[in-house]
Design a protein around this motif. Structure first.
Motif, short mmCIF file in Angstrom:
data_model
loop_
_atom_site.label_atom_id
_atom_site.label_comp_id
_atom_site.label_asym_id
_atom_site.label_seq_id
_atom_site.Cartn_x
_atom_site.Cartn_y
_atom_site.Cartn_z
N ARG A 78 0.83 -1.21 0.00
CA ARG A 78 0.00 0.00 0.00
C ARG A 78 0.87 1.26 0.00
O ARG A 78 0.58 2.22 -0.69
CB ARG A 78 -0.92 0.03 1.23
CG ARG A 78 -2.04 -0.94 1.19
CD ARG A 78 -3.18 -0.53 0.27
NE ARG A 78 -3.64 0.80 0.60
CZ ARG A 78 -3.90 1.75 -0.30
NH1 ARG A 78 -3.76 1.51 -1.58
NH2 ARG A 78 -4.31 2.93 0.07
N CYS A 93 -7.25 -1.63 10.62
CA CYS A 93 -7.47 -0.19 10.52
C CYS A 93 -6.14 0.47 10.19
O CYS A 93 -5.15 0.26 10.88
CB CYS A 93 -8.04 0.35 11.83
SG CYS A 93 -8.40 2.11 11.76
N GLU A 94 -6.13 1.25 9.12
CA GLU A 94 -4.94 1.99 8.70
C GLU A 94 -5.14 3.47 9.00
O GLU A 94 -6.20 4.02 8.74
CB GLU A 94 -4.71 1.87 7.19
CG GLU A 94 -4.36 0.52 6.71
CD GLU A 94 -4.16 0.49 5.19
OE1 GLU A 94 -4.40 1.52 4.51
OE2 GLU A 94 -3.79 -0.58 4.69
N CYS A 138 -9.97 -1.67 6.50
CA CYS A 138 -9.66 -2.49 5.33
C CYS A 138 -10.05 -3.94 5.62
O CYS A 138 -9.86 -4.43 6.73
CB CYS A 138 -8.17 -2.42 5.02
SG CYS A 138 -7.58 -0.74 4.72
N ARG A 172 -10.29 -7.44 -1.86
CA ARG A 172 -10.08 -6.43 -0.82
C ARG A 172 -11.15 -5.35 -0.91
O ARG A 172 -11.62 -5.03 -1.99
CB ARG A 172 -8.73 -5.74 -1.01
CG ARG A 172 -7.56 -6.59 -0.75
CD ARG A 172 -6.32 -5.76 -0.86
NE ARG A 172 -5.15 -6.61 -0.90
CZ ARG A 172 -3.93 -6.19 -0.95
NH1 ARG A 172 -3.69 -4.89 -1.00
NH2 ARG A 172 -2.93 -7.02 -0.99
N TRP A 173 -11.49 -4.78 0.27
CA TRP A 173 -12.40 -3.65 0.38
C TRP A 173 -11.81 -2.67 1.36
O TRP A 173 -11.03 -3.05 2.23
CB TRP A 173 -13.75 -4.07 0.94
CG TRP A 173 -14.47 -5.14 0.24
CD1 TRP A 173 -15.40 -5.02 -0.76
CD2 TRP A 173 -14.35 -6.56 0.47
NE1 TRP A 173 -15.85 -6.25 -1.14
CE2 TRP A 173 -15.22 -7.22 -0.40
CE3 TRP A 173 -13.58 -7.33 1.34
CZ2 TRP A 173 -15.36 -8.60 -0.43
CZ3 TRP A 173 -13.71 -8.71 1.30
CH2 TRP A 173 -14.59 -9.32 0.43
N SER A 174 -12.21 -1.42 1.25
CA SER A 174 -11.83 -0.44 2.28
C SER A 174 -12.97 0.54 2.45
O SER A 174 -13.74 0.81 1.52
CB SER A 174 -10.54 0.28 1.89
OG SER A 174 -10.69 0.97 0.69
#
Length: 73
Positions: free
Chosen positions: A5, A38-39, A57, A69-71
Motif C-alpha cells: 500500500r 485499521c490503517e 480495510c 479487498r475492500w476499504s
C-alpha cells in the motif's frame, strides 16, 4: 500488505514528500476467511497533516491468498 500500500501511494504521488511513513496499522483482526485492519493514512507532506484519516480495510482469504479487498473511510 502495508509495504504494498505504501508503494502504491508513493507511485501515485505528485511532487516531493517529507513524511517518512504514510500508513500506520492501528489494529488487526482475522479468522480463517477474512482479515480486517485499521490503517491511519497520512498526507504526503507535513503541511497537509490535517488530511490524515483512518480507513477500515478487509481482505478475503482463500487457501492463504488474498482474493479480494475492500476499504471503508
Amino acid at each position: 500488505m502495508v509495504r504494498e500500500r505504501e508503494q502504491l501511494l508513493r507511485a501515485q504521488q505528485v511532487g516531493p514528500a517529507d513524511v517518512e511513513r504514510r500508513i500506520e496499522v492501528l489494529w488487526v483482526r482475522s479468522n480463517a476467511t477474512h482479515a480486517v485492519w485499521c490503517e491511519r493514512r497520512r498526507a504526503a507532506t507535513s503541511a497537509a497533516k490535517g488530511v490524515t484519516r483512518e480507513v477500515i480495510c478487509v481482505a478475503q482469504i482463500e487457501d492463504g491468498t488474498v482474493v479480494e479487498r475492500w476499504s471503508f473511510g
